[in-house]
Design a protein around this motif. Structure first.
Motif, PDB file in Angstrom:
ATOM      1  N   UNK A 173      47.897  -7.206 -15.231  1.00 40.30           N
ATOM      2  CA  UNK A 173      48.992  -8.121 -15.558  1.00 40.30           C
ATOM      3  C   UNK A 173      49.050  -8.215 -17.072  1.00 40.30           C
ATOM      4  N   UNK A 174      50.236  -7.938 -17.621  1.00 39.39           N
ATOM      5  CA  UNK A 174      50.438  -7.952 -19.066  1.00 39.39           C
ATOM      6  C   UNK A 174      51.527  -8.947 -19.401  1.00 39.39           C
ATOM      7  N   UNK A 175      51.358  -9.669 -20.491  1.00 43.30           N
ATOM      8  CA  UNK A 175      52.333 -10.689 -20.872  1.00 43.30           C
ATOM      9  C   UNK A 175      52.804 -10.470 -22.301  1.00 43.30           C
ATOM     10  N   UNK A 176      53.897 -11.139 -22.645  1.00 45.84           N
ATOM     11  CA  UNK A 176      54.389 -11.030 -24.008  1.00 45.84           C
ATOM     12  C   UNK A 176      55.533 -11.983 -24.268  1.00 45.84           C
ATOM     13  N   UNK A 177      55.982 -11.974 -25.502  1.00 42.91           N
ATOM     14  CA  UNK A 177      57.117 -12.802 -25.892  1.00 42.91           C
ATOM     15  C   UNK A 177      58.438 -12.101 -25.612  1.00 42.91           C
ATOM     16  N   UNK A 178      58.351 -10.872 -25.097  1.00 41.48           N
ATOM     17  CA  UNK A 178      59.533 -10.108 -24.716  1.00 41.48           C
ATOM     18  C   UNK A 178      59.116  -9.068 -23.684  1.00 41.48           C
ATOM     19  N   UNK A 179      60.099  -8.526 -22.969  1.00 39.80           N
ATOM     20  CA  UNK A 179      59.809  -7.442 -22.033  1.00 39.80           C
ATOM     21  C   UNK A 179      59.190  -6.272 -22.780  1.00 39.80           C
ATOM     22  N   UNK A 180      59.746  -5.965 -23.943  1.00 41.52           N
ATOM     23  CA  UNK A 180      59.246  -4.836 -24.714  1.00 41.52           C
ATOM     24  C   UNK A 180      57.759  -5.009 -25.031  1.00 41.52           C
ATOM     25  N   UNK A 181      57.389  -6.194 -25.506  1.00 38.71           N
ATOM     26  CA  UNK A 181      56.003  -6.420 -25.885  1.00 38.71           C
ATOM     27  C   UNK A 181      55.082  -6.336 -24.670  1.00 38.71           C
ATOM     28  N   UNK A 182      55.477  -6.931 -23.563  1.00 43.32           N
ATOM     29  CA  UNK A 182      54.633  -6.916 -22.369  1.00 43.32           C
ATOM     30  C   UNK A 182      54.454  -5.506 -21.832  1.00 43.32           C
ATOM     31  N   UNK A 183      55.528  -4.718 -21.816  1.00 43.30           N
ATOM     32  CA  UNK A 183      55.436  -3.341 -21.324  1.00 43.30           C
ATOM     33  C   UNK A 183      54.590  -2.487 -22.258  1.00 43.30           C
ATOM     34  N   UNK A 184      54.826  -2.603 -23.563  1.00 40.40           N
ATOM     35  CA  UNK A 184      54.083  -1.784 -24.517  1.00 40.40           C
ATOM     36  C   UNK A 184      52.597  -2.137 -24.522  1.00 40.40           C
ATOM     37  N   UNK A 185      52.262  -3.387 -24.289  1.00 38.98           N
ATOM     38  CA  UNK A 185      50.849  -3.764 -24.167  1.00 38.98           C
ATOM     39  C   UNK A 185      50.225  -3.102 -22.939  1.00 38.98           C
ATOM     40  N   UNK A 186      50.963  -3.080 -21.847  1.00 35.08           N
ATOM     41  CA  UNK A 186      50.454  -2.407 -20.648  1.00 35.08           C
ATOM     42  C   UNK A 186      50.239  -0.923 -20.919  1.00 35.08           C
ATOM     43  N   UNK A 187      51.165  -0.297 -21.641  1.00 36.78           N
ATOM     44  CA  UNK A 187      51.018   1.129 -21.981  1.00 36.78           C
ATOM     45  C   UNK A 187      49.784   1.364 -22.848  1.00 36.78           C
ATOM     46  N   UNK A 188      49.533   0.456 -23.786  1.00 41.95           N
ATOM     47  CA  UNK A 188      48.365   0.612 -24.659  1.00 41.95           C
ATOM     48  C   UNK A 188      47.066   0.523 -23.869  1.00 41.95           C
ATOM     49  N   UNK A 189      46.977  -0.467 -22.980  1.00 42.72           N
ATOM     50  CA  UNK A 189      45.758  -0.603 -22.173  1.00 42.72           C
ATOM     51  C   UNK A 189      45.563   0.624 -21.299  1.00 42.72           C
ATOM     52  N   UNK A 190      46.647   1.115 -20.713  1.00 46.09           N
ATOM     53  CA  UNK A 190      46.543   2.333 -19.898  1.00 46.09           C
ATOM     54  C   UNK A 190      46.102   3.517 -20.748  1.00 46.09           C
ATOM     55  N   UNK A 191      46.646   3.620 -21.960  1.00 51.96           N
ATOM     56  CA  UNK A 191      46.266   4.734 -22.832  1.00 51.96           C
ATOM     57  C   UNK A 191      44.795   4.706 -23.198  1.00 51.96           C
ATOM     58  N   UNK A 192      44.255   3.517 -23.482  1.00 55.61           N
ATOM     59  CA  UNK A 192      42.835   3.404 -23.815  1.00 55.61           C
ATOM     60  C   UNK A 192      41.976   3.701 -22.596  1.00 55.61           C
ATOM     61  N   UNK A 193      42.425   3.265 -21.405  1.00 56.63           N
ATOM     62  CA  UNK A 193      41.686   3.592 -20.182  1.00 56.63           C
ATOM     63  C   UNK A 193      41.642   5.103 -19.962  1.00 56.63           C
ATOM     64  N   UNK A 194      42.773   5.769 -20.175  1.00 61.79           N
ATOM     65  CA  UNK A 194      42.822   7.227 -20.023  1.00 61.79           C
ATOM     66  C   UNK A 194      41.880   7.913 -21.029  1.00 61.79           C
TER      67      UNK A 194
END
Length: 240
Positions: A173-194
């Motif tokens: 679950x990712x949160x943010x002050x905008x859809x863009x921020x929440x989605x990009x945070x999820x992408x970053x966590x996925x990228x670090x996991x990969x």
């Protein structure tokens, strides 16, 4: 387009980004946006459900925090996610959160099950992701469907004041002050996991970025982190 129409399209675009990036390559996952104190726009399951990669603005419906359409009648033919409480308890707990993303990234799930936490192992490769990881990414340790307020409250407690929480055997679950921020945070966590899984698979050991290097990483600002990054994601979807 009205503001609500534009927000519906933004949520739909965010869902498509999650699918295109492999964080939600099936039909599970959703994004929500706070509209006011009592209502959210959320990606719902429609009569012609095909999965997140084919989300349209029509799939994004206005409901209250309990999932009821109220006077809008917007659920005609659509159903709210079973895990709507996952979104609404975050909104109830933190007025600063505007958007919530829930997705099932396989690499995030695999890394967590392998005992590999999200650490700041990269540097300028992903500056926002590195800083997010350095602040800590907690884990909600129950592999359950977060279908009611009781379970959602447990997840929110595990999340604390962090923007992202992993859900063991489930996703994030990712949160943010905008859809863009929440989605990009999820992408970053996925990228670090990969990246973490790749390092371990290659026989290496993930090592945190040294503090002096972390301190050198600049804040390039939302115009770069969200503006340029989001335009890139839209271009990848063919939305220029």
């Amino acid at each position: 387009m009205t503001d609500l129409d534009q927000t519906r399209q933004l949520v739909a675009d965010g869902c498509r980004v999650l699918a295109a990036r492999g964080l939600a390559d099936g039909f599970l996952g959703h994004i929500s946006v706070r509209v006011d104190a009592d209502h959210v726009l959320v990606r719902c399951r429609g009569p012609q459900e095909r999965g997140l990669a084919w989300t349209t603005a029509e799939d994004v419906r206005l409901v209250d925090l309990d999932g009821a359409p109220g006077a809008t009648g917007e659920l005609d033919g659509w159903s709210v996610p079973n895990e709507l409480p996952l979104h609404t308890e975050v909104f109830r707990a933190d007025p600063a959160v505007t958007a919530v993303v829930h997705a099932h990234p396989p690499s995030v799930v695999a890394a967590d099950l392998a005992g590999l936490r999200i650490h700041p192992i990269v540097g300028a490769f992903d500056i926002p992701g590195t800083k997010l990881a350095a602040a800590g990414v907690p884990v909600y340790p129950r592999g359950v469907l977060v279908r009611d307020r009781r379970l959602a409250a447990e997840m929110v407690a595990a999340k604390g004041d962090h923007p992202v929480v992993l859900l063991r055997g489930h996703g994030l679950t990712s949160t943010g002050s905008s859809v863009q921020e929440a989605v990009l945070r999820a992408l970053s966590v996925d990228g670090i996991a990969r990246m973490t899984l790749a390092v371990v698979t290659a026989g290496g050991t993930p090592v945190d970025l040294p503090p002096k290097d972390l301190a050198e990483l600049p804040d390039l600002g939302p115009a770069f982190h969200e503006g340029v990054a989001w335009r890139h994601e839209m271009a990848r979807l063919g939305r220029t």
